[in-house]
Design an enzyme around this catalytic site. Structure first.
Site, short mmCIF file in Angstrom:
data_model
loop_
_atom_site.label_atom_id
_atom_site.label_comp_id
_atom_site.label_asym_id
_atom_site.label_seq_id
_atom_site.Cartn_x
_atom_site.Cartn_y
_atom_site.Cartn_z
N TYR A 125 0.83 -1.22 0.10
CA TYR A 125 -0.11 0.10 -0.17
C TYR A 125 0.74 1.24 0.02
CZ TYR A 125 -2.96 3.69 1.96
OH TYR A 125 -3.77 4.65 1.88
N GLU A 213 -3.67 7.44 -3.77
CA GLU A 213 -3.84 6.08 -3.28
C GLU A 213 -3.36 5.06 -4.34
OE1 GLU A 213 -6.46 4.61 0.44
OE2 GLU A 213 -7.31 4.60 -1.47
#
Lengths: 403, 292
Positions: A125, A213
């Site tokens: 991530y 993101e």
């Protein structure tokens, strides 16, 4: 402003960020074409078909009409058209879209990047966003890729790495290295990872982004680093210097009433309640929603008419609120500072007469400059409008009309 | 005393000759604020509203001794205007402009660090010390002189609170609109601190909104300092849905303290009297003062 995954990836690519390659399509035929081109370009044998909507959770989400998932795998070009047909034009429901779901108008045909090789592919991530309290960007990274990052933050906060960037000196090489080491990258993956983080930060600044993101970020089986997904959020206030980005806005992703309100210069957010409201100022508008709740109703919307509450904005506001069939009453709450209450009152009366047949009761609370003159105009108008000066009286009126 | 602005403040207006700047400068002069001049690059040497216009803030400071600036410059040029004011030695910079890009504000905020400057705003209604100086866009008549300080993220909600305080028979020492943008110069805690240290302020109204963590930070500070003055608090947005104003990942930094409910709970635990209804700010303040 939000943009689609395929748009976000295209822009990031221009900044040298490595991405999972793909071609966007809006019909089964163009999807086949896209798959062929992609195969020629990348040599991929499998194809990932990804719904393009402004919401997360697409992989787990399902198309209401067909039961297909929002992201599916085609193991040959021949499989592409049927799988695309089951998605395009359908309504994708994910945990982020709410029960009503979102219509899928486009799919991204993407290369398969989870191919087998010397190592196991691994997901990470990575995001960049604004830390408000430190007034600077922060890069967040985690080895727990592909998961809902909020859950990771709650259950394993130690697995989230944060690196704050000085907005004047920018991202320093040691900071990118720190992140790459913390994620456990080595060799080629380390080199590519550092470059990825640098390019991503350059893009963040260059685009005036408010959030990137990358989830998942992938280390492939041959130790390459690339973005499998890209959520890109841009700073609306900076769009004036990015005309090309402003054009990426997809209004079919937005609530039509909110789009209409925006054109009239109103800030409107549709909610599920039964009492509409129209207020000047965002804070007072939220406070007015709270008053509605405390009075036994539920707010049907947030609506800030801004600094210039006049006959036109009031009329536009009325028309938008009245389009919502759930609205049983409307509370107008204006604290007149520079705007005079008598002028707002005239605006309300004018708009009311122009629209004609308004069936729901309207409570008008005007306070501030010329409040009493304003109340008098409302009371003498002969319309089915209740007037109040104090906020608690307005709350009481809401209670009465709901009971 | 009072905080930030008073009758001795020498105020200049940046963006003086624009429509917003002109209108509000006129209103401030009418209120009795000591507006000593204005700045509009390229219009230096002329006169506007009976006050001199300068090309640069530096020149305005040298010629007028200005120590407070209020900025109405359009968003694309506002961060530059803030930095120009700081460089010229202005100590209180009040920025009304709404819509400044976040990237510009990050740089401006960094620029003024450790320079002893108070930046109020941006995207705020300004600061008023009733009867002395109004450096902002608020309706002056609502704010009657008294001993209650107000700190608020929101414009019209500040007027609402002031009106209720006055109707309760009390008055305002200084009201500070800190602004609703993601990056502001003076967060809640810093503004509350000014009022806590002000001998002319007996109690404080603290008004917040959902998002960010300014109110919990302020509340914990108030408690740490021993709750020296009574504080009445309100958080707007108890009914606002999650995720509409902030991005997904943005919620993590603010953590679980982002919602109205969470903020209200923390404030109560820190000894602040929190009202559910924004209609009860004035009466509650009166009760709190009487029970002292």
């Amino acid at each position: 402003m939000n943009i689609h995954e395929y748009q976000g990836k295209e822009i990031l690519k221009k900044y040298g960020v490595t991405i999972q390659r793909g071609i966007v399509a809006d019909t089964p035929d163009s999807a086949i074409q896209a798959a062929k081109e992609l195969q020629a370009e990348t040599g991929t044998k499998w194809f990932v078909i990804k719904s393009q909507i402004h919401a997360g959770g697409r992989g787990k989400g399902k198309i209401r009409e067909t039961g297909s998932h929002g992201v599916v795998l085609a193991k040959s070009i021949a499989e592409v058209p049927d799988k695309v047909k089951a998605i395009l034009g359908g309504t994708l429901v994910t945990h982020q879209t709410g029960a009503e779901g979102k219509k899928v108008n486009k799919v991204l045909i993407a290369e398969d990047v989870y191919y087998p090789g010397e190592a196991q592919p691994k997901e990470y991530y990575l995001s960049i966003l604004l830390d408000r309290s430190k007034a600077c960007p922060v890069i967040m990274a985690s080895t727990e890729g592909g998961m809902n990052i909020e859950e990771v933050a709650e259950e394993h906060p130690e697995k989230i790495i944060k690196e704050w960037i000085d907005p004047v000196v920018g991202l320093q090489p040691f900071q990118a290295r720190k992140i790459a080491f913390a994620l456990g990258w080595e060799g080629n993956a380390f080199k590519e990872g550092v470059r990825f983080i640098n390019s991503l930060y350059t893009a963040y600044l260059g685009l005036d982004a408010s959030m990137f993101e990358i989830n998942p970020l992938l280390k492939t089986s041959d130790n390459k680093i690339l973005a499998v997904d890209a959520k890109v959020n841009l700073d609306d206030n900076a769009l004036y210097r990015h005309k090309d980005l402003a054009e990426l806005r997809d209004i079919t992703e937005e609530d039509p009433l909110e789009v209409e309100a925006g054109k009239a210069g109103l800030n409107y957010v549709k909610l599920d309640g039964n009492v509409g409201c129209m207020v000047n100022g965002a804070g007072l508008a939220m406070a007015t929603m709270d008053i509605i709740k405390l009075s036994g109703g539920e707010p049907a919307n947030f609506l800030d008419v801004g600094g210039g509450a006049n006959a036109e904005t009031v009329e536009a506001g009325f028309r938008i609120i009245l389009k919502d069939p759930n609205v049983k009453a409307i509370l107008i709450n204006i604290f007149g500072g520079i705007v005079r209450c008598d002028r707002v009152a005239n605006g309300v009366v004018e708009a009311y007469k122009k629209i004609g047949d308004i069936k729901v009761p309207i409570i008008v609370r005007l306070q501030g400059t010329n409040a009493e003159e304003g109340a008098k105009i409302i009371e003498q108008s002969g319309l089915k409008v209740f007037s109040a000066i104090l906020l608690k009286d307005a709350a009481q009126r809401v209670k009465e009309v709901l009971s | 005393m009072s905080v930030l602005v008073n009758k001795n403040s020498r105020v200049i207006v940046q963006g003086f000759t624009g429509s917003e700047g002109s209108f509000h400068a006129g209103q401030m002069i009418e209120y009795g604020t000591n507006v000593v001049g204005g700045v509009t690059p390229g219009k230096g040497g002329s006169e506007h509203l009976g006050r001199p216009v300068f090309n640069t803030v530096k020149e305005a400071v040298e010629k007028t001794g200005a120590d407070v600036s209020i900025i109405f410059v359009p968003p694309a040029f506002a961060a530059d205007a803030i930095m120009e004011a700081v460089e010229a030695g202005i100590k209180v910079v009040i920025t009304i402009t709404e819509g400044i890009p976040v990237k510009d504000m990050m740089v401006a905020k960094k620029y003024l660090q450790n320079k002893g400057v108070k930046l109020i705003g941006p995207n705020c209604p300004g600061v008023i010390t009733p009867g002395e100086a109004k450096v902002g866009i608020m309706p002056g008549f609502v704010f009657k002189k008294g001993r209650i300080g107000i700190v608020s993220k929101s414009g019209t909600l500040t007027y609402e609170a002031a009106d209720q305080i006055v109707k309760a028979g009390l008055g305002i020492s200084t009201a500070i609109g800190i602004g609703g943008d993601p990056i502001i110069g003076t967060p809640t805690k810093e503004a509350v601190e000014l009022l806590m240290n002000d001998p002319e302020t007996d109690a404080i109204v603290m008004i917040g909104e959902i998002g960010g963590n300014y109110e919990p930070v302020a509340a914990r500070w108030i408690k740490e300092q021993g709750n020296k003055k009574p504080v009445v608090g309100f958080i707007a947005g108890q009914t606002a849905p999650a995720g509409r104003r902030m991005g997904h990942a943005g919620a993590i930094i603010g953590g679980a303290e982002d919602t109205a409910a969470a903020k209200m709970k923390i404030m109560e635990e820190c000894g602040i009297t929190v009202v559910d209804s924004p209609a009860e700010i004035g009466e509650t303040m009166l009760k709190v003062l009487r029970s002292k």
